[in-house]
Design a protein around this motif. Structure first.
Motif, mmCIF file in Angstrom:
data_model
loop_
_atom_site.group_PDB
_atom_site.id
_atom_site.type_symbol
_atom_site.label_atom_id
_atom_site.label_comp_id
_atom_site.label_asym_id
_atom_site.label_seq_id
_atom_site.Cartn_x
_atom_site.Cartn_y
_atom_site.Cartn_z
ATOM 1 N N ILE A 150 -3.583 5.694 -2.045
ATOM 2 C CA ILE A 150 -2.332 5.498 -2.402
ATOM 3 C C ILE A 150 -1.565 5.376 -3.609
ATOM 4 C CG2 ILE A 150 -2.847 4.000 -0.491
ATOM 5 C CD1 ILE A 150 -2.531 1.698 -2.007
ATOM 6 N N GLU A 178 1.215 -3.226 -3.785
ATOM 7 C CA GLU A 178 -0.797 -2.422 -2.760
ATOM 8 C C GLU A 178 -1.296 -1.744 -3.219
ATOM 9 O OE1 GLU A 178 2.375 -0.974 0.327
ATOM 10 O OE2 GLU A 178 3.431 -0.774 -1.200
ATOM 11 N N PHE A 180 3.968 3.853 -2.498
ATOM 12 C CA PHE A 180 3.090 2.680 -2.093
ATOM 13 C C PHE A 180 3.277 2.285 -3.469
ATOM 14 C CE2 PHE A 180 0.986 5.247 0.801
ATOM 15 C CZ PHE A 180 1.036 4.231 1.680
ATOM 16 N N THR A 181 3.196 0.894 -3.330
ATOM 17 C CA THR A 181 3.812 0.020 -4.504
ATOM 18 C C THR A 181 2.818 -0.087 -5.427
ATOM 19 O OG1 THR A 181 3.362 -1.774 -4.405
ATOM 20 C CG2 THR A 181 5.524 -1.288 -3.788
ATOM 21 N N GLN A 232 1.086 8.458 -3.700
ATOM 22 C CA GLN A 232 1.742 8.471 -2.774
ATOM 23 C C GLN A 232 3.098 7.453 -4.003
ATOM 24 O OE1 GLN A 232 1.772 10.904 -0.787
ATOM 25 N NE2 GLN A 232 -0.020 11.582 -1.650
ATOM 26 N N TYR A 291 -0.542 -1.620 7.536
ATOM 27 C CA TYR A 291 -1.584 -1.973 8.077
ATOM 28 C C TYR A 291 -2.259 -2.638 8.743
ATOM 29 C CZ TYR A 291 -0.305 -1.024 2.503
ATOM 30 O OH TYR A 291 -0.253 -0.214 1.489
ATOM 31 N N LYS A 346 5.373 0.190 7.049
ATOM 32 C CA LYS A 346 4.556 -0.194 6.352
ATOM 33 C C LYS A 346 4.161 -1.815 7.135
ATOM 34 C CE LYS A 346 5.141 0.816 1.803
ATOM 35 N NZ LYS A 346 5.716 0.126 0.676
ATOM 36 N N SER A 361 -7.752 2.889 -2.575
ATOM 37 C CA SER A 361 -6.819 2.716 -3.946
ATOM 38 C C SER A 361 -6.566 4.153 -4.083
ATOM 39 C CB SER A 361 -6.840 2.098 -4.824
ATOM 40 O OG SER A 361 -8.411 1.966 -5.110
ATOM 41 N N ASN A 383 9.908 -0.551 4.919
ATOM 42 C CA ASN A 383 8.899 -1.915 5.067
ATOM 43 C C ASN A 383 7.929 -1.789 6.544
ATOM 44 O OD1 ASN A 383 9.728 -2.184 2.331
ATOM 45 N ND2 ASN A 383 10.670 -3.950 2.993
ATOM 46 N N TYR A 437 4.268 -7.747 4.926
ATOM 47 C CA TYR A 437 5.690 -6.915 5.235
ATOM 48 C C TYR A 437 6.589 -7.713 6.554
ATOM 49 C CZ TYR A 437 4.706 -3.397 1.130
ATOM 50 O OH TYR A 437 4.823 -3.235 0.043
#
Length: 378
Positions: free
Chosen positions: A96, A106, A102-103, A99, A46, A42, A93, A39, A130
């Motif tokens: 990511i 996100e 990433f959630t 990967q 961002y 992250k 989008s 986090n 975050y």
């Protein structure tokens, strides 16, 4: 462009194996070599993306510039993979989405930013999200770290006394045929039980931890654990406010990205793995589909307080959802910081007093026969 409800439901089936789990994310951050994209990273990711896009760089150039700043091989590879996906013609989008660090939260937020042309704003909100999440984590760790260290040290001292000190005094008492007080006999019996069952107790504790680890995703386990913590004075209210703050942060981010409220609730329900909140949001979702307003839906749900319901009513009447949710988040974060300090200042003396009393009882139990023995010798 509106974010369609059916799109979420269709993608939910495709990504059932990638559902967001806060516990797993927090555990991924604790790695031996610090290779996880946690986090804290992250937050910087961002924030820097937002700054570079506002400076006029393309997303590809921004990622390339950020890649050269990375020191870890895994992080460099992550940025290179994202850059390669964009060069191949895919959206960010979609990049990511491949990967695992990433959630879904996100992914959907960035996808909405791309559709609405507000990608830089979404990056800014994700960075702020975050940032607040990391602040909450530091606050909780700061509140609990000292009491936990004191507790571990004190239990280690008590275990040392039961293992080594009490048996030494017991041998002295046996050699002198000293009549022992009831308190001393009880402590000696506790020492003997500790010696006899230490290994068994240790194995039981390991088994219990493994059982909890296996069961942590079960509904009955989530329900039981959440109910247990909520009943503890101060701590239960603190946990409730932390979870509500996470919810308002998520809704604030999604409303800033122009996500419809119902879609935001669906995404947040998947994101925050907390049973009482998920049950509450399930009811809210059904009520909204039946035509109720958001503030009416949360009025009878225990995890939401009346103040939040009143502020959301104002937001709905004035069409200021983004502003009100941001304000609610700030209020909850301030309350969390205050309560964490209060819990820390309350727990510390209680732990010191209780464990100090235990140590004192052990010492008194050992020295009472010594006083009697010295009187006989005199």
């Amino acid at each position: 462009m509106a974010f369609q409800l059916e799109n979420i439901q269709a993608k939910e089936h495709q990504k059932s194996q990638r559902s967001f789990d806060i516990d797993s994310v927090l555990k991924k951050e604790i790695t031996l070599f610090g290779s996880a994209f946690n986090n804290k990273k992250k937050e910087a990711f961002y924030v820097e993306l937002n700054v570079l896009l506002q400076a006029g760089l393309t997303l590809k150039d921004a990622l390339q510039l950020m890649m050269h700043e990375q020191k870890k091989a895994n992080d460099k590879k992550l940025f290179q993979d994202l850059q390669d996906e964009i060069v191949s013609g895919k959206n960010f989008s979609e990049a990511i989405k491949k990967q695992k660090v990433f959630t879904d939260y996100e992914f959907h937020s960035i996808e909405i930013g791309e559709r609405t042309g507000t990608l830089d704003s979404v990056f800014s909100e994700l960075g702020a999200f975050y940032l607040r999440k990391n602040q909450q984590r530091r606050t909780i760790v700061g509140a609990l770290s000292y009491p936990i260290i004191v507790m571990i040290t004190a239990f280690a001292a008590i275990a040392f006394m039961l293992k080594f000190v009490v048996p030494m005094f017991e041998n002295i008492f046996k050699q002198n045929n000293t009549e022992l007080p009831a308190l001393t006999k009880a402590i000696i019996a506790a020492s003997a039980a500790f010696e006899r069952y230490f290994l068994l107790g240790f194995l039981f504790l390991i088994g219990l931890l493994v059982f909890f680890r296996i069961s942590r995703k079960k509904v009955w386990y989530k329900k039981m654990v959440s109910a247990f913590w909520l009943r503890i004075p101060f701590v239960g209210e603190f946990i409730r406010k932390v979870r509500i703050a996470q919810f308002t942060q998520a809704i604030n981010l999604l409303t800033s990205a122009k996500v419809p409220l119902l879609n935001g609730i669906q995404l947040t329900k998947k994101m925050i793995d907390y049973y009482p909140l998920q049950v509450g949001l399930e009811k809210v979702e059904k009520d909204i589909l039946l035509g109720k307003s958001f503030h009416e839906s949360i009025e009878d749900i225990p995890i939401f307080d009346k103040k939040m319901s009143s502020l959301i009513k104002v937001a709905e009447e004035t069409n200021q959802n983004e502003t009100i949710f941001k304000r609610i988040t700030e209020q909850y974060n301030q309350e969390i910081e205050y309560k964490s300090k209060m819990i820390s200042s309350t727990i510390e003396p209680i732990i010191v007093l209780v464990l100090g009393a235990i140590v004192a009882i052990v010492l008194i139990a050992m020295y009472l026969p010594m006083f009697k023995l010295s009187t006989v010798i005199s």
